[in-house]
Scaffold this motif. Structure first.
Motif, mmCIF file in Angstrom:
data_model
loop_
_atom_site.group_PDB
_atom_site.id
_atom_site.type_symbol
_atom_site.label_atom_id
_atom_site.label_comp_id
_atom_site.label_asym_id
_atom_site.label_seq_id
_atom_site.Cartn_x
_atom_site.Cartn_y
_atom_site.Cartn_z
ATOM 1 N N LEU A 152 1.974 11.587 7.664
ATOM 2 C CA LEU A 152 1.146 10.484 7.181
ATOM 3 C C LEU A 152 1.517 10.069 5.769
ATOM 4 O O LEU A 152 1.231 8.943 5.356
ATOM 5 C CB LEU A 152 -0.332 10.876 7.262
ATOM 6 N N ASP A 153 2.135 10.987 5.004
ATOM 7 C CA ASP A 153 2.567 10.617 3.656
ATOM 8 C C ASP A 153 3.614 9.508 3.701
ATOM 9 O O ASP A 153 3.632 8.626 2.842
ATOM 10 C CB ASP A 153 3.140 11.836 2.926
ATOM 11 N N GLN A 162 2.029 1.391 0.573
ATOM 12 C CA GLN A 162 2.026 1.102 -0.867
ATOM 13 C C GLN A 162 3.170 0.159 -1.241
ATOM 14 O O GLN A 162 2.994 -0.764 -2.049
ATOM 15 C CB GLN A 162 2.128 2.407 -1.659
ATOM 16 N N ASP A 200 1.776 6.287 4.215
ATOM 17 C CA ASP A 200 1.122 5.858 2.971
ATOM 18 C C ASP A 200 2.124 5.236 2.008
ATOM 19 O O ASP A 200 1.827 4.222 1.352
ATOM 20 C CB ASP A 200 0.427 7.041 2.298
#
Length: 273
Positions: free
Chosen positions: A56-57, A64, A60
């Motif tokens: 999931l990083d 961004q 993200d």
């Protein structure tokens, strides 16, 4: 009829200045509100071989980066257009085609470029021109590569006696009324009386709107490539046409003229369906 609200789609990855300048000229010409729009979506990472699932990083980070780029596109759009016309802005972390199709309800005309739109597998960051032309419910102006001014001196109308072509002619009236020369062309290998009658009716329709048009029949069997060749041979500033196609097993299948026009990024194309 005129265009009082114009929606311009700005590609998140490409230079936006040329298309923004073109859209500003549209807005000035028709005293219209200009809505800038941009969107992109994160591409879900593939789960690794160990079965640990999606990181999931990574998602993200992608979000961004997209949000940062959307802010930069908005700032550039507002710097270019904000002091010259009435503007609004719409953006989202979403598939760009779906977002643009949704927001087309805000506009009389959608303006976009071809950048990235003809390449397969880029639906997370670029619109699909075919889906846009067929499903927007609004006329779509697809600018040729690098075009940043509104050329409307010579307009070619690609006529075919269909609902889509009739819609395109009606939708294009504000542009056609500004042209110095309008040529209505149909492709018919037989040059029969039905084709001539159709062209005469379209010419008469345009005349009732104060638009003088000449007509021509091109006697070839292959519609698509011949039409784009003819458009370039007469140095047409814009080609007006209906957009023809349907879905087959989730793949868009286009008619010959629509397919050729979508591929030819040297032309300015005005399409309705």
């Amino acid at each position: 009829m005129t265009y009082k609200s114009i929606l311009v789609n700005l590609d998140i990855d490409g230079p936006i200045a040329p298309l923004t300048k073109l859209a500003i000229e549209f807005a000035h010409s028709f005293d219209a509100r200009l809505i800038g729009l941009s969107a992109a979506d994160f591409q879900p990472p593939i789960a690794d071989a160990s079965g640990m699932g999606i990181d999931l990083d990574i998602v993200d980070i992608q979000i961004q980066q997209i949000e940062s780029r959307l802010q930069a596109v908005q700032a550039e759009f507002e710097a270019l257009a904000g002091s010259t016309v009435d503007i609004q802005w719409r953006s989202a972390v979403r598939r760009p085609t779906a977002f643009l199709l949704e927001k087309a309800r805000m506009a009389d005309l959608v303006v976009t470029s071809s950048s990235g739109g003809n390449l397969p597998g880029n639906g997370y960051r670029h619109i699909d021109l075919g889906s846009l032309a067929l499903h927007a419910g609004r006329p779509v102006f697809v600018a040729g590569d690098g075009v940043e001014t509104l050329p409307a001196s010579r307009i070619l109308v690609a006529w075919k006696d269909t609902r889509e072509a009739r819609r395109a002619v009606a939708d294009a009236l504000p542009l056609l009324s500004r042209a110095q020369e309008v040529i209505v062309v149909t492709i018919d290998p037989e040059e029969d009386s039905h084709a001539q009658s159709g062209l005469a009716d379209v010419s008469d329709y345009l005349a009732r709107h104060g638009i003088k048009a000449r007509t021509e029949v091109i006697m070839v069997k292959s519609e698509g490539e011949r039409l784009t060749e003819f458009a370039r041979s007469i140095h047409a500033d814009i080609v007006v046409s209906g957009a023809y196609g349907h879905s087959r097993l989730r793949e868009l299948v286009f008619g010959g003229v629509t397919r050729s026009l979508l591929k030819d990024n040297r032309l300015n194309r005005f399409m309705s369906s």
